[in-house]
Design an enzyme around this catalytic site. Structure first.
Site: not given
Ligand code: MN
Length: 716
Positions: A83-84
């Site tokens: 996600e990051d």
């Protein structure tokens, strides 16, 4: 040297925790994951300026305390990398295997949520949770990682800067994640999540509750010790090995009970609660006998969750007794194993009986996954899911003595649909414990329920939707109405088609044997004659298309012409320096007023007008170009072709047609075919005044929830 950079005190302490219960785990692989996560998040900070890695570390620590397997631990370390950071699924798969990659992918959000409007966010949140449930159905460890992630985020929620995001996270924790933990039997997880969210959302009520419980506990401490001691002595006399504890309810559950029952704190918290933990099941019943011989049991308060476990697997004996001093004691009796399961639930299954997939959990999970396929709208979905996750349930029996768990609040109708959809649809009444009762009768523990069915029944009535308690029942009732409606559309469509065919002296039967029709339906993604009639009935498929195919009237095989006020006069185009010359609009790029255009001198058609940059003009010699422009007369309408990709749903096309109708934009032809991805590709020719109107139409269609993509035909 390089290897040592992550071998910090934190690393060693985590590994020690893991080794304590997984003595032969693969530390090399674990360290590789640790370094991988550490490096991926390098430079990222949490809201309180700590290094981001603190978070995945803490999540993994929670998973280690739940004694989970190495795959889950590694997934915990990596859970935010997709996600990051720039890490891809393939990176994780190649380094740590498919299982880890799938778990990480299962907890990954599809898109960033912060900058969206409220409605969009609900929709997105719903689609994320839906996705997570599907991932969870394949591997339950997805939810264990997600819960650990949420727990750490809630523990550190005061670091967050945005009040909206704090409130949203706390709300979601109460609505979805705490009930989910409860469903999975993870009581400690549930209690902590609830209290953290409670503290965040209602700080004053939380502090008050905490203080009241503290005072109460001090008051009660003596009594707890006194009765606990008495029980312990008695058990010892019978040579039963047991531990007796005083028990404190968590704050949020007291709060909710007060609200639900409209009672004061003292009325709710009037009980002294004891928990007895023994070696095995037999000892549980022995303890129960002894408890009931010292103190007087209160009728109706004894629950045997060993014989009939709750649907989340919870097992224990519960009883409430009155002491000789008139005080009430609430006593829970469990074996050690039951206690582990009660505290850690699903996680305990993993820790103690590795490779056993807990069937009960899977059963309700599968139900949720099935059920959620019915739900499309975001708001409905979350509300329904919330209800679906509630664990308050009643135990009732079929006349044959079969046990059914239903959500508390369920009615005869819920019961009927829980037996079988047909039993629900043909239900005309019911008996509880031998007596006829109204359909809205709420079921109680131990009821024996019999459903009366009538095969000639016309099916459910609309008011059942308000009588039914569970969202699953309601979605089954809705499906009944949808199917009935579909039948009506089929009938309407059949009538229309029959009437049209008659005008050409054709019979309906011809449709079934005609090869051209077969090809046409196949090409248009229509699934048989019923589907065709249903679409014609709904008005999403032009009946002319069938007639044309049968009468071979169609010239351009793909486009259906409809008689509408679409006149192409080309009176809007001015050719520099020339008058009275024939002008035609190119059929490759469909220019409309407002587009940049060029004119090409042709041998037979005068000047052909294209959009600037059309591929068909690229190799035309310079001297064939003439300057053309739009006048402001605006007398004609022009054809524009749109390519739309939409979901393969019955009403998808109708949605698009409606949006054009709203704008009074005529459709002059269309062609559709299924794509290899399962969607439908439609090309629609519409008649517009200018590029503004066209743009507005495109914007409008784009907003339709069933539309995946829309483009104007490319230049050429
Ligand atoms: Mn996270």
């Amino acid at each position: 040297m390089e290897k040592d950079r992550t071998v910090t005190e934190e690393y060693i302490s985590l590994v020690e925790k893991i080794e304590a219960y997984l003595p032969d785990f693969d530390e090399d692989l674990f360290r590789k994951a640790y370094e991988f996560a550490y490096d991926s998040h390098k430079g990222q900070k949490r809201d309180n300026e700590e290094d981001y890695f603190v978070h995945p570390y803490a999540v993994t620590e929670i998973l280690a305390l739940l004694k989970l397997d190495e795959t889950t631990l590694i997934a915990g370390l990596l859970h935010d990398t997709l996600e990051d950071t720039n890490v891809t699924y393939e990176d994780i798969e190649s380094a740590f295997g498919k299982e880890v990659a799938n778990i990480v992918e299962g907890v990954t959000k599809l898109e960033k949520v912060d900058s969206l409007s409220r409605l969009d966010r609900i929709e997105l949140q719903a689609s994320y949770i839906r996705k997570m449930f599907f991932a969870m159905a394949k591997d339950l460890r997805v939810i264990l990682v997600k819960l650990a992630d949420r727990l750490h985020n809630m523990r550190t929620i005061e670091h967050r800067t945005s009040p909206e995001s704090r409130a949203r996270t706390a709300r979601e924790t109460l609505d979805i994640y705490a009930p989910l933990a409860h469903r999975l039997g993870m009581f400690s997880m549930k209690a902590e999540l609830e209290d953290l969210a409670f503290k965040e959302l209602y700080p004053r009520a939380y502090q008050e509750m905490k203080e009241k419980v503290r005072i109460k506990l001090r008051e009660r401490q003596k009594n707890i010790e006194y009765y606990g001691g008495e029980l312990e002595r008695e058990l010892k006399r019978h040579s039963i090995d047991a531990q007796v504890y005083g028990r404190v309810k968590h704050f949020y559950s007291i709060y909710m009970k007060m609200k639900r029952k409209h009672k004061e704190f003292d009325e709710i918290y009037d009980l002294i609660a004891l928990r007895v933990i023994v070696e095995d099941v037999n000892a549980c019943y022995s303890v129960l006998g002894i408890v009931h011989s010292i103190w007087k049991p209160i009728a109706g308060r004894f629950k045997d969750y060993i014989a009939i476990p709750k649907s989340n697997g919870y097992r224990a004996l519960h009883t409430t007794v009155v002491t000789d001093k008139g005080e009430r004691l609430e006593i829970q009796i469990r074996s050690k194993e039951m206690h582990q399961e009660a505290e850690f639930g699903l996680a305990a299954h993993w820790a103690y009986k590795s490779n056993i997939s807990p069937e009960k959990e899977l059963k309700w999970l599968k139900q949720i996954v099935d059920w959620q396929k019915e739900y499309l709208a975001g708001k409905d979905y979350l509300g329904g899911l919330k209800k679906e996750l509630e664990l308050d349930e009643v135990f009732v029996f079929t006349p044959r003595g079969e046990l059914k768990h239903l959500p508390k609040g369920s009615t005869i109708i819920d019961f009927a649909y829980a037996i079988h959809t047909d039993v629900g649809n043909y239900c005309i009444g019911g008996k509880v414990n031998g007596k006829l009762v109204p359909l809205n009768r709420k079921l109680q523990d131990g009821d024996v329920v019999e459903i009366i069915v009538d095969r000639k029944s016309k099916g459910p009535s609309k008011d059942w939707l308000s009588i039914a308690y569970s969202p699953r029942t309601r979605s089954k009732i809705k499906r009944f109405f949808r199917e009935k409606e579909k039948e009506e559309f089929i009938k309407d469509g059949r009538d229309i088609l029959r009437r049209e065919l008659k005008q050409y002296h054709l019979t309906f039967k011809i449709l079934e044997s005609n090869e051209d029709i077969k090809k046409l339906l196949n090409n248009d993604g229509i699934d048989g004659i019923d589907d065709l009639c249903s679409r014609i009935g709904r008005g999403t498929y032009p009946v002319n298309r069938i007639i044309n195919a049968l009468t071979k009237k169609e010239e351009e095989q793909q486009v259906v012409e409809r008689p509408i006020e679409h006149k192409e006069e080309k009176g809007d185009i001015i050719v520099d320096g020339l008058k009275g010359i024939a002008i035609s609009i190119a059929k490759c790029c469909y220019p409309v007023p407002g587009d940049e255009i060029v004119g090409i001198v042709t041998k037979t058609k005068g000047i052909s007008v294209h959009r600037k940059g059309c591929v068909n003009t690229r190799h035309v010699p310079k001297d064939k170009f003439v300057n053309v422009r739009w006048s402001n007369a605006g007398v004609s309408r022009y054809t524009a072709r749109l390519h739309i990709e939409m979901k393969n749903k019955g009403d998808a096309l109708a949605g698009v047609v409606n949006r054009l109708n709203e704008r009074k934009i005529p459709i002059i032809g269309m062609n559709m075919k299924p794509t290899p991805l399962g969607s439908i590709s439609v090309s629609i020719d519409i008649s517009v005044k200018d590029s503004r109107e066209l743009k507005d139409a495109i914007q409008g269609i784009k907003k339709d929830e069933n539309v995946l993509d829309i483009n104007r035909i490319r230049r050429g």
